[in-house]
Every structure is written in C-alpha cells, then in structure tokens.
Design a protein around this motif. Structure first.
Motif, PDB file in Angstrom:
ATOM      1  N   LYS A 147       8.279   2.370   4.262  1.00  0.00           N
ATOM      2  CA  LYS A 147       8.056   2.952   5.598  1.00  0.00           C
ATOM      3  C   LYS A 147       7.804   1.849   6.617  1.00  0.00           C
ATOM      4  O   LYS A 147       8.297   1.901   7.736  1.00  0.00           O
ATOM      5  CB  LYS A 147       6.895   3.937   5.558  1.00  0.00           C
ATOM      6  N   LYS A 177      -2.877  -6.035  10.490  1.00  0.00           N
ATOM      7  CA  LYS A 177      -3.907  -5.275  11.223  1.00  0.00           C
ATOM      8  C   LYS A 177      -3.251  -4.449  12.325  1.00  0.00           C
ATOM      9  O   LYS A 177      -3.529  -3.267  12.481  1.00  0.00           O
ATOM     10  CB  LYS A 177      -4.929  -6.257  11.809  1.00  0.00           C
ATOM     11  N   ASN A 224      -1.751  -1.492  11.132  1.00  0.00           N
ATOM     12  CA  ASN A 224      -2.721  -0.553  10.568  1.00  0.00           C
ATOM     13  C   ASN A 224      -2.508  -0.326   9.065  1.00  0.00           C
ATOM     14  O   ASN A 224      -2.565   0.810   8.593  1.00  0.00           O
ATOM     15  CB  ASN A 224      -2.649   0.769  11.349  1.00  0.00           C
ATOM     16  N   ILE A 225      -2.287  -1.395   8.327  1.00  0.00           N
ATOM     17  CA  ILE A 225      -2.057  -1.256   6.879  1.00  0.00           C
ATOM     18  C   ILE A 225      -3.062  -2.070   6.046  1.00  0.00           C
ATOM     19  O   ILE A 225      -2.864  -2.262   4.858  1.00  0.00           O
ATOM     20  CB  ILE A 225      -0.604  -1.629   6.483  1.00  0.00           C
ATOM     21  N   GLU A 277      -6.283  -1.200   5.428  1.00  0.00           N
ATOM     22  CA  GLU A 277      -7.021  -0.271   4.568  1.00  0.00           C
ATOM     23  C   GLU A 277      -6.133   0.311   3.473  1.00  0.00           C
ATOM     24  O   GLU A 277      -6.518   0.388   2.310  1.00  0.00           O
ATOM     25  CB  GLU A 277      -7.590   0.880   5.418  1.00  0.00           C
ATOM     26  N   SER A 278      -4.934   0.739   3.852  1.00  0.00           N
ATOM     27  CA  SER A 278      -4.042   1.428   2.906  1.00  0.00           C
ATOM     28  C   SER A 278      -3.398   0.458   1.922  1.00  0.00           C
ATOM     29  O   SER A 278      -3.014   0.839   0.819  1.00  0.00           O
ATOM     30  CB  SER A 278      -2.979   2.210   3.669  1.00  0.00           C
ATOM     31  N   GLY A 279      -3.261  -0.796   2.331  1.00  0.00           N
ATOM     32  CA  GLY A 279      -2.698  -1.819   1.445  1.00  0.00           C
ATOM     33  C   GLY A 279      -1.286  -2.223   1.853  1.00  0.00           C
ATOM     34  O   GLY A 279      -0.598  -1.510   2.580  1.00  0.00           O
ATOM     35  N   TYR A 280      -0.891  -3.373   1.372  1.00  0.00           N
ATOM     36  CA  TYR A 280       0.448  -3.872   1.702  1.00  0.00           C
ATOM     37  C   TYR A 280       0.900  -4.866   0.645  1.00  0.00           C
ATOM     38  O   TYR A 280       0.108  -5.321  -0.198  1.00  0.00           O
ATOM     39  CB  TYR A 280       0.475  -4.510   3.099  1.00  0.00           C
ATOM     40  N   GLY A 285       4.609  -1.756   3.594  1.00  0.00           N
ATOM     41  CA  GLY A 285       3.445  -0.886   3.464  1.00  0.00           C
ATOM     42  C   GLY A 285       3.694   0.505   3.992  1.00  0.00           C
ATOM     43  O   GLY A 285       4.828   0.927   4.187  1.00  0.00           O
ATOM     44  N   LYS A 286       2.583   1.206   4.225  1.00  0.00           N
ATOM     45  CA  LYS A 286       2.536   2.585   4.755  1.00  0.00           C
ATOM     46  C   LYS A 286       2.967   3.627   3.738  1.00  0.00           C
ATOM     47  O   LYS A 286       3.236   4.779   4.068  1.00  0.00           O
ATOM     48  CB  LYS A 286       3.369   2.696   6.027  1.00  0.00           C
ATOM     49  N   GLU A 287       3.096   3.231   2.476  1.00  0.00           N
ATOM     50  CA  GLU A 287       3.360   4.177   1.395  1.00  0.00           C
ATOM     51  C   GLU A 287       3.021   3.463   0.085  1.00  0.00           C
ATOM     52  O   GLU A 287       2.881   2.238   0.063  1.00  0.00           O
ATOM     53  CB  GLU A 287       4.825   4.620   1.385  1.00  0.00           C
ATOM     54  N   ASN A 288       2.913   4.237  -0.991  1.00  0.00           N
ATOM     55  CA  ASN A 288       2.655   3.609  -2.276  1.00  0.00           C
ATOM     56  C   ASN A 288       3.897   2.851  -2.730  1.00  0.00           C
ATOM     57  O   ASN A 288       4.980   3.430  -2.832  1.00  0.00           O
ATOM     58  CB  ASN A 288       2.236   4.652  -3.308  1.00  0.00           C
TER      59      ASN A 288
END
Ligand code: AMP
Length: 120
Positions: free
Chosen positions: A40, A78, A81-82, A84-87, A110-113
C-alpha cells in the motif's frame, strides 16, 4: 563496482527529464512513489548525489551523509505515518539482488502486513 550511468532512470528523474510522484524532497534527498508498488505504501528514497548502490554509498559517501540519509528515512516513515504500524526497508545491490536501477535507493514499504521475507 560499475561506473555510474548518467542515463539511468532515477538520474533522469533528478534532472527533471521524467516525472515522479514526489513524497519528500530536500537539498540532498528525494523520495517518490514506486511506479510498480508491491505494498500500500511503496516509496523509493534516493540521495541526489551519484551512487550506484548501497555498497557504493556506504563506502564513499562519508559518515555525515550516511547518517543524514538514514535519519531522513525515519523522517519520511514518520511523515507517512507508518512508525507505529511498522515498515520494511529493502535495498538491492548488484546482480544476485537483481538491482534494476543503478542509482542507490531504498524501498520503504508499509501500511499493510508485509508477510515474511520471500526471495523466490
Ligand atoms: P531495484 O530492483 O531495487 O533496482 O528497484 C527499482 C525499482 O524502481 C522498481 O521497484 C521499479 O518499479 C521502480 N521504478 C522504475 N522506474 C520507475 C519510475 N520511473 N518511477 C518510479 N519508480 C520506478
């Protein structure tokens, strides 16, 4: 190591000869969306100076530029915005990695698993 090719596609982007979907830019670094995304969020982060690959960059860029580059990668993560969710960060150097564009770049995904790392 191969010589830098001034006609590579990222060099053309830096020279403004072809467009890119810009995410971040400063005096030393450009970040833009990958044209063929595999997540994503899939952006490419490049130094504006001419380095063929990661290997060339870490050997020849000097501590200050290397540090600035990686600090900026974090800044871009940053901004996207990834944090926290990871990258995931990937860089391809040379033949076995099938590096396509001979201008050093990091892929930031990032933005998805993203699953596990697969290579075949
Ligand atoms: P690599 O195999 O690490 O050299 O990856 C090169 C990446 O550049 C690939 O993921 C391509 O999809 C991407 N790419 C190639 N041309 C462009 C372009 N004009 N704009 C954005 N990304 C591109």
């Amino acid at each position: 190591m191969i010589d830098y090719d001034d006609d590579n596609i990222f060099s053309k982007i830096l020279k403004g000869e072809i467009p890119c979907d810009k995410v971040y830019e400063d005096e030393n670094i450009l970040c833009f969306k990958d044209i063929n995304p595999i997540a994503k969020i899939h952006v490419l982060i490049i130094p504006k100076e001419k380095y063929v690959s990661f290997n060339d960059f870490v050997i020849n860029a000097g501590e200050k530029k290397i540090s600035y580059f990686f600090k900026t990668v974090e800044k871009i993560a940053k901004k996207l915005n990834i944090i926290e969710s990871g990258y995931r960060i990937i860089t391809n150097h040379g033949m076995d990695a099938n590096q396509e564009v001979p201008h050093f770049h990091l892929h930031l995904l990032g933005k998805e698993n993203l699953g596990g790392i697969k290579y075949k």
